[in-house]
Motif scaffolding. Structure first.
Motif, mmCIF file in Angstrom:
data_model
loop_
_atom_site.group_PDB
_atom_site.id
_atom_site.type_symbol
_atom_site.label_atom_id
_atom_site.label_comp_id
_atom_site.label_asym_id
_atom_site.label_seq_id
_atom_site.Cartn_x
_atom_site.Cartn_y
_atom_site.Cartn_z
ATOM 1 N N ILE A 65 0.833 -1.207 0.000
ATOM 2 C CA ILE A 65 0.000 0.000 0.000
ATOM 3 C C ILE A 65 0.863 1.251 0.000
ATOM 4 O O ILE A 65 0.598 2.217 -0.740
ATOM 5 C CB ILE A 65 -0.943 -0.004 1.207
ATOM 6 C CG1 ILE A 65 -2.006 -1.096 1.036
ATOM 7 C CG2 ILE A 65 -1.619 1.351 1.398
ATOM 8 C CD1 ILE A 65 -2.885 -1.296 2.250
ATOM 9 N N GLN A 87 2.552 1.894 -3.397
ATOM 10 C CA GLN A 87 1.637 2.265 -4.465
ATOM 11 C C GLN A 87 0.916 3.585 -4.212
ATOM 12 O O GLN A 87 0.591 4.315 -5.153
ATOM 13 C CB GLN A 87 0.599 1.160 -4.675
ATOM 14 C CG GLN A 87 1.165 -0.157 -5.162
ATOM 15 C CD GLN A 87 0.095 -1.240 -5.238
ATOM 16 O OE1 GLN A 87 -1.097 -0.958 -5.322
ATOM 17 N NE2 GLN A 87 0.529 -2.500 -5.203
ATOM 18 N N ARG A 88 0.647 3.898 -2.949
ATOM 19 C CA ARG A 88 -0.293 4.975 -2.664
ATOM 20 C C ARG A 88 0.258 6.108 -1.789
ATOM 21 O O ARG A 88 -0.354 7.162 -1.695
ATOM 22 C CB ARG A 88 -1.525 4.393 -1.951
ATOM 23 C CG ARG A 88 -2.334 3.396 -2.766
ATOM 24 C CD ARG A 88 -3.276 4.105 -3.686
ATOM 25 N NE ARG A 88 -4.231 4.916 -2.915
ATOM 26 C CZ ARG A 88 -4.975 5.892 -3.428
ATOM 27 N NH1 ARG A 88 -4.861 6.200 -4.700
ATOM 28 N NH2 ARG A 88 -5.810 6.573 -2.670
ATOM 29 N N LEU A 89 1.423 5.900 -1.134
ATOM 30 C CA LEU A 89 1.889 6.893 -0.173
ATOM 31 C C LEU A 89 2.199 8.233 -0.821
ATOM 32 O O LEU A 89 1.867 9.297 -0.271
ATOM 33 C CB LEU A 89 3.111 6.368 0.584
ATOM 34 C CG LEU A 89 3.660 7.301 1.668
ATOM 35 C CD1 LEU A 89 2.594 7.601 2.731
ATOM 36 C CD2 LEU A 89 4.903 6.702 2.330
ATOM 37 N N GLU A 132 0.891 9.626 -3.364
ATOM 38 C CA GLU A 132 -0.354 10.326 -3.654
ATOM 39 C C GLU A 132 -1.053 10.796 -2.392
ATOM 40 O O GLU A 132 -1.673 11.865 -2.357
ATOM 41 C CB GLU A 132 -1.279 9.408 -4.457
ATOM 42 C CG GLU A 132 -2.616 10.029 -4.825
ATOM 43 C CD GLU A 132 -3.505 9.049 -5.576
ATOM 44 O OE1 GLU A 132 -4.725 9.283 -5.651
ATOM 45 O OE2 GLU A 132 -2.977 8.038 -6.092
ATOM 46 N N GLY A 133 -0.956 10.007 -1.304
ATOM 47 C CA GLY A 133 -1.675 10.332 -0.075
ATOM 48 C C GLY A 133 -0.810 10.918 1.013
ATOM 49 O O GLY A 133 -1.164 10.852 2.189
ATOM 50 N N ARG A 134 0.312 11.533 0.630
ATOM 51 C CA ARG A 134 1.290 11.970 1.637
ATOM 52 C C ARG A 134 0.722 12.995 2.612
ATOM 53 O O ARG A 134 1.086 12.998 3.787
ATOM 54 C CB ARG A 134 2.536 12.514 0.947
ATOM 55 C CG ARG A 134 2.345 13.828 0.221
ATOM 56 C CD ARG A 134 3.650 14.267 -0.445
ATOM 57 N NE ARG A 134 3.972 13.390 -1.580
ATOM 58 C CZ ARG A 134 5.198 13.258 -2.082
ATOM 59 N NH1 ARG A 134 6.211 13.913 -1.538
ATOM 60 N NH2 ARG A 134 5.417 12.478 -3.122
ATOM 61 N N SER A 155 -11.604 10.177 5.893
ATOM 62 C CA SER A 155 -11.645 8.968 5.055
ATOM 63 C C SER A 155 -11.724 7.714 5.919
ATOM 64 O O SER A 155 -12.456 6.764 5.585
ATOM 65 C CB SER A 155 -10.413 8.905 4.149
ATOM 66 O OG SER A 155 -9.216 8.841 4.911
ATOM 67 N N TRP A 158 -4.187 6.415 8.025
ATOM 68 C CA TRP A 158 -4.218 6.357 6.562
ATOM 69 C C TRP A 158 -4.102 4.925 6.058
ATOM 70 O O TRP A 158 -4.816 4.518 5.133
ATOM 71 C CB TRP A 158 -3.079 7.221 6.015
ATOM 72 C CG TRP A 158 -3.009 7.207 4.516
ATOM 73 C CD1 TRP A 158 -3.765 7.926 3.641
ATOM 74 C CD2 TRP A 158 -2.103 6.427 3.729
ATOM 75 N NE1 TRP A 158 -3.410 7.641 2.351
ATOM 76 C CE2 TRP A 158 -2.386 6.725 2.375
ATOM 77 C CE3 TRP A 158 -1.100 5.510 4.023
ATOM 78 C CZ2 TRP A 158 -1.688 6.129 1.317
ATOM 79 C CZ3 TRP A 158 -0.406 4.921 2.981
ATOM 80 C CH2 TRP A 158 -0.694 5.232 1.640
ATOM 81 N N GLU A 200 -6.886 2.896 3.893
ATOM 82 C CA GLU A 200 -6.600 2.293 2.598
ATOM 83 C C GLU A 200 -6.964 0.806 2.572
ATOM 84 O O GLU A 200 -7.479 0.298 1.579
ATOM 85 C CB GLU A 200 -5.124 2.482 2.248
ATOM 86 C CG GLU A 200 -4.773 3.877 1.788
ATOM 87 C CD GLU A 200 -5.449 4.229 0.476
ATOM 88 O OE1 GLU A 200 -5.367 3.433 -0.485
ATOM 89 O OE2 GLU A 200 -6.098 5.301 0.410
ATOM 90 N N ARG A 213 -10.645 0.710 2.229
ATOM 91 C CA ARG A 213 -11.061 1.176 0.913
ATOM 92 C C ARG A 213 -10.789 0.130 -0.155
ATOM 93 O O ARG A 213 -11.615 -0.084 -1.064
ATOM 94 C CB ARG A 213 -10.322 2.483 0.561
ATOM 95 C CG ARG A 213 -10.815 3.151 -0.715
ATOM 96 C CD ARG A 213 -9.930 4.328 -1.088
ATOM 97 N NE ARG A 213 -8.587 3.912 -1.464
ATOM 98 C CZ ARG A 213 -8.261 3.451 -2.682
ATOM 99 N NH1 ARG A 213 -9.184 3.345 -3.628
ATOM 100 N NH2 ARG A 213 -7.016 3.104 -2.949
ATOM 101 N N GLN A 214 -9.641 -0.555 -0.049
ATOM 102 C CA GLN A 214 -9.273 -1.566 -1.042
ATOM 103 C C GLN A 214 -9.891 -2.934 -0.739
ATOM 104 O O GLN A 214 -9.664 -3.898 -1.468
ATOM 105 C CB GLN A 214 -7.749 -1.692 -1.103
ATOM 106 C CG GLN A 214 -7.040 -0.439 -1.572
ATOM 107 C CD GLN A 214 -5.532 -0.613 -1.638
ATOM 108 O OE1 GLN A 214 -5.016 -1.722 -1.801
ATOM 109 N NE2 GLN A 214 -4.795 0.490 -1.514
#
Length: 536
Positions: free
Chosen positions: A176, A179-181, A183-185, A199, A399, A403, A406-407
């Motif tokens: 996660i 792939q996503r950190l 973008e979600g920093r 969220s 976070w 995630e 969400r996933q």
């Protein structure tokens, strides 16, 4: 809920309290095996040591003279002299002119005798809260020692209530983050609202609706652990001297927290169907507690599930007497059967239940993510109260959990965890049946992390723990879970954290410890009459 019963042999009490002015009839505690390879003096010293460390002989208890005990046991006086010398070298007994041989104060008796504690700390410390108030006194120190031993490689810990290393989702978290950190920093690494990341609150609300609890994100407050939630609610609702109702036994951390806040704790017994709400009703008619704290699903430490009938009755009583209920639900999603229990909160239509849960058991304690679900006005007030102590709960942990939800990867992780813990529970039960030489009564839970074991009268929990530590295996005593002084014959075994090999070997070692206690205190002919593990 099922209970596996190991029928108990009827034994007289091993120990009787003896006034210190009277010479202890020590020979009644000693059973010699004259054909054994263990020297007689060693058998005698071992059995006297056990009686002293059990706390049955307090400081100052007078022991027989060497000559008198030698006559009573039909051994040479030198044998008794050697046994007494060994105990004196260990600091357990000492000779006094005019008083004879007496028991000295022991480490374990110092834990049990709080009033005799003398402190030479600086005088300014006496104005502060006692550590005994904050940590359940000496028993909490004993548990801390056990936890520390569990970190040593040569100790098998059946005390730890945490997921095992192979169930900590390191690979999932790594995936996660990679792939996503980036973008979600901002959400993961910046400040977040006191109430928690929106969220995550939305994801948790959706997750709870799937379990039958009609909440939205406004009803969710993110916390950095269940204990923070208990403390937050306690500080908000309670004043020193207020009464709190808990189950007996119950989660030790809750007992510690409520006592640290100065609350008076009222215990209501638990049976196979959960809290005895009939006794609760009688108590509520006489008293006016400010809070009812319960773990209705896979209760810690017993593992029982409160029946639907009792849940409904509990809610009716809360409405009638206007007492809020704090539902602690750390294990509700770790179930082994298809009949999945809904939270008590799912039945609550009047807002009397404050629901508390955590990711520590279902994911990883290091994430430090828990949450409270309650009426929106209460969440708003608690958020204001929380920011005084904890302005920002761990954003990265929030976070990551958001995630995962969400996933939709949490469901698969839980399926794997449930299968593993179910297998480990059965493995521990099989090992107990194979290796333990005495009848025990065990509640067999349909979920959670623990077995709650009731030992027979011939073995006390503290004595068994001391012997088990000699075998380099630990577990948790039943006493700290009780607010009524009970639990002396209970132990809690946790099967989650230990590996399969450690579970089997740990249970085998406890069996060896039991055998030593039996050899010291139960005559061989009595041991042979003890039935081995019939299942009812």
């Amino acid at each position: 809920m099922r209970e596996k019963t190991i029928r108990k042999a009827k034994h007289p009490p091993l120990y009787q309290s003896t006034p210190r002015s009277v010479v202890v009839p020590l020979h009644t505690y000693i059973h010699l095996e004259r054909s054994s390879s263990v020297p007689l003096y060693k058998q005698i010293s071992d059995q006297i040591r056990e009686v002293i460390l059990s706390g049955e002989l307090g400081e100052g208890s007078r022991l027989p003279t060497e000559r008198a005990l030698a006559q009573e046991l039909n051994v040479n006086r030198t044998t008794i002299m050697n046994a007494y010398n060994e105990l004196a070298a260990e600091g357990l007994i000492e000779g006094h002119v005019g008083r004879g041989t007496v028991v000295k104060r022991t480490y374990f008796q110092a834990f049990e005798d709080e009033e005799a504690f003398v402190d030479d700390s600086p005088s300014w410390l006496f104005g502060l809260s006692s550590m005994d108030d904050l940590s359940e006194g000496p028993q909490a120190r004993v548990l801390s020692d056990i936890a520390s031993m569990g970190e040593r490689e040569n100790i098998i810990s059946l005390a730890s209530a945490t997921p095992p290393p192979d169930m900590l989702p390191a690979e999932l978290i790594q995936s996660i983050m990679s792939q996503r950190l980036a973008e979600g920093r901002q959400s993961a690494l910046g400040y977040c609202p006191v109430e928690g990341l929106q969220s995550l609150r939305r994801a948790l609300a959706s997750h709870m609706r799937k379990r039958g609890v009609p909440v939205d994100f406004q009803h969710i407050l993110v916390l950095s652990g269940s204990t923070q939630g208990i403390g937050l609610i306690g500080r908000f609702l309670l004043h020193p001297g207020d009464e709190v109702v808990v189950e007996v036994p119950t989660y030790l951390g809750a007992i510690q927290t409520f006592r640290a806040l100065g609350a008076r704790i009222i215990g209501i017994p638990v049976d196979k169907d959960g809290m005895r709400v009939d006794l609760l009703e009688a108590m509520l008619a006489r008293r006016k507690p400010r809070l009812i704290y319960v773990l209705p699903t896979f209760q810690n430490p017993t593992g029982v599930v409160m029946s639907l009938e009792r849940r409904k009755r509990l809610l009716a009583l809360a409405r009638r007497y206007q007492v809020p209920i704090l539902e602690d639900d750390p294990y509700g999603e770790i179930y082994f059967e298809n009949d999945v229990p809904q939270p008590l909160k799912a039945l609550d239509t009047r807002g009397h239940v404050l629901y508390l849960s955590t990711c520590s058991k279902i994911l990883a304690p290091g994430l430090r993510v828990a949450w409270l679900a309650a009426a929106e006005p209460l969440i708003e007030m608690l958020s204001l109260h929380k920011q005084v102590f904890d302005l920002n709960t761990n954003a990265l942990g929030q976070w990551l959990v958001s995630e995962m939800l969400r996933q939709n990867v949490l469901s698969k992780h839980l399926e794997t965890a449930r299968a593993l813990y179910h297998h480990k529970r059965d493995l521990m039960l099989d090992a107990i049946k194979r290796y333990w030489p005495v009848p025990v009564r065990i509640h067999v839970p349909d979920g959670g992390f623990h077995l709650w074991c009731h030992l027979p009268g011939c073995i006390r929990a503290r004595a068994l723990l001391r012997e088990s530590i000699q075998e380099q295996v630990t577990f948790v005593l039943g006493e700290p879970f009780h607010v009524d002084g009970g639990g002396h014959q209970h132990i809690r075994l946790s099967f989650a954290s230990a590996s399969e090999d450690e579970i089997v070997e740990g249970i085998r070692r406890i069996g060896l410890a039991m055998q030593r206690i039996l050899a010291r205190h139960v005559p061989r002919e009595e041991q042979e009459r003890i039935e081995r593990f019939p299942v009812v």
